[in-house]
Design an enzyme around this catalytic site. Sequence first.
Site, PDB file in Angstrom:
ATOM      1  N   ASP A   7      -7.273 -31.815  76.216  1.00 42.02           N
ATOM      2  CA  ASP A   7      -7.516 -31.627  77.650  1.00 42.02           C
ATOM      3  C   ASP A   7      -7.918 -32.999  78.172  1.00 42.02           C
ATOM      4  O   ASP A   7      -9.066 -33.410  78.028  1.00 42.02           O
ATOM      5  CB  ASP A   7      -8.643 -30.605  77.849  1.00 42.02           C
ATOM      6  CG  ASP A   7      -8.885 -30.322  79.325  1.00 42.02           C
ATOM      7  OD1 ASP A   7      -7.969 -30.530  80.137  1.00 42.02           O
ATOM      8  OD2 ASP A   7     -10.007 -29.890  79.667  1.00 42.02           O
ATOM      9  N   GLU A  68      -2.424 -31.102  78.203  1.00 45.15           N
ATOM     10  CA  GLU A  68      -2.348 -30.381  79.478  1.00 45.15           C
ATOM     11  C   GLU A  68      -1.565 -31.212  80.483  1.00 45.15           C
ATOM     12  O   GLU A  68      -1.796 -32.403  80.651  1.00 45.15           O
ATOM     13  CB  GLU A  68      -3.754 -30.088  80.023  1.00 45.15           C
ATOM     14  CG  GLU A  68      -3.686 -29.212  81.273  1.00 45.15           C
ATOM     15  CD  GLU A  68      -5.044 -28.697  81.702  1.00 45.15           C
ATOM     16  OE1 GLU A  68      -5.670 -27.982  80.925  1.00 45.15           O
ATOM     17  OE2 GLU A  68      -5.463 -29.033  82.817  1.00 45.15           O
ATOM     18  N   ASP A 141     -14.243 -28.159  78.622  1.00 43.51           N
ATOM     19  CA  ASP A 141     -13.158 -29.036  78.168  1.00 43.51           C
ATOM     20  C   ASP A 141     -12.838 -28.814  76.689  1.00 43.51           C
ATOM     21  O   ASP A 141     -11.694 -28.947  76.263  1.00 43.51           O
ATOM     22  CB  ASP A 141     -13.541 -30.512  78.390  1.00 43.51           C
ATOM     23  CG  ASP A 141     -14.128 -30.720  79.773  1.00 43.51           C
ATOM     24  OD1 ASP A 141     -13.414 -31.198  80.644  1.00 43.51           O
ATOM     25  OD2 ASP A 141     -15.309 -30.352  79.969  1.00 43.51           O
TER      26      ASP A 141
END
Lengths: 187, 187
Positions: A7, A68, A141
């Site tokens: 992430d 991501e 996260d």
Amino acid sequence: MRVLGVDPGLTRCGLGVVDGRGGRTVACVAVDVVRSSADTPLAERLLGVADAVEEWIRVHRPDVVAIERVFSQNNVRTVMGTAQASGVVALTAARAGLPVAFHTPSEVKAAVTGAGRADKQQVTAMITRVLGLAEAPRPADAADALALAVCHCWRAPMLERMAQAQARSAELARRHKARLAAAAKGR
Amino acid sequence: MRVLGVDPGLTRCGLGVVDGRGGRTVACVAVDVVRSSADTPLAERLLGVADAVEEWIRVHRPDVVAIERVFSQNNVRTVMGTAQASGVVALTAARAGLPVAFHTPSEVKAAVTGAGRADKQQVTAMITRVLGLAEAPRPADAADALALAVCHCWRAPMLERMAQAQARSAELARRHKARLAAAAKGR
């Protein structure tokens, strides 16, 4: 299949390694968050992210890195930093000879919770259950990085079939074109 | 001072090396554009940008790398790619131990043409004149990379003075705080 989910971010970059053991069975190998302060020069922050990803690839030896896909939805300044970090992560994976896959936040949410608009709490709760963790990964996260890795484990077979179908259709189109050209020549 | 200016991008990434020879005197050392096709996977495109910057640093040995600061103004998808490329460029410079400076498009335009809202043609015309080039650098990304490098040559002394003033004021604030703390203790 072992997946390193990332992430991306500068202030917090989530890293999660998951083993996909066929079907829906997944296991958590490692999870952490790399942090850097907004006072630190940008190039140094990016270096911190790259070094951490390099180290995780060396230690955990993933087969693929799932990142991501960043969208320009929220704060513009944050998004730029996130995009820069994601570029650095993709580069580091490529330098290590690993394939890189991108998944959008809604693909991740849909894969993990069944709903593309699930909130952060739902994702965290679901990822904790799916991976059989004793406690919820914190901060968000960290949970997102694991969710991304799980999403990749579950989507990869489908993506693979889609890529094969696409390659087959491209091959058929190529042959069709070649036949047309041959017919035109023969006329 | 030798500056490598980079106008980051995936489809076209402009690279320009300029020598600042004191005052307003600048000379063009090299200029080129690295291209990659939109069909190429993102990680590979980023690898191409990183490899080119690494090679240019090795060959031209700049003292500093100046990168255009990306804003989320235009096409969102393009901007994300540009931000990812800029992250990769900053990382590559940091890995080579070089300082990285960012300048906004309007800072570059203002430095080179005197107007922050100058158009691409004005920037190209001015950079051609300032560097005494026989013909205008093409495409615009090449001219932008040179403009960025020239901008850095001209802004660097001012930025340096600003950084020194900031460091002095931080030092004075620190001493003032220490004196207050000592006075509070003595009371």
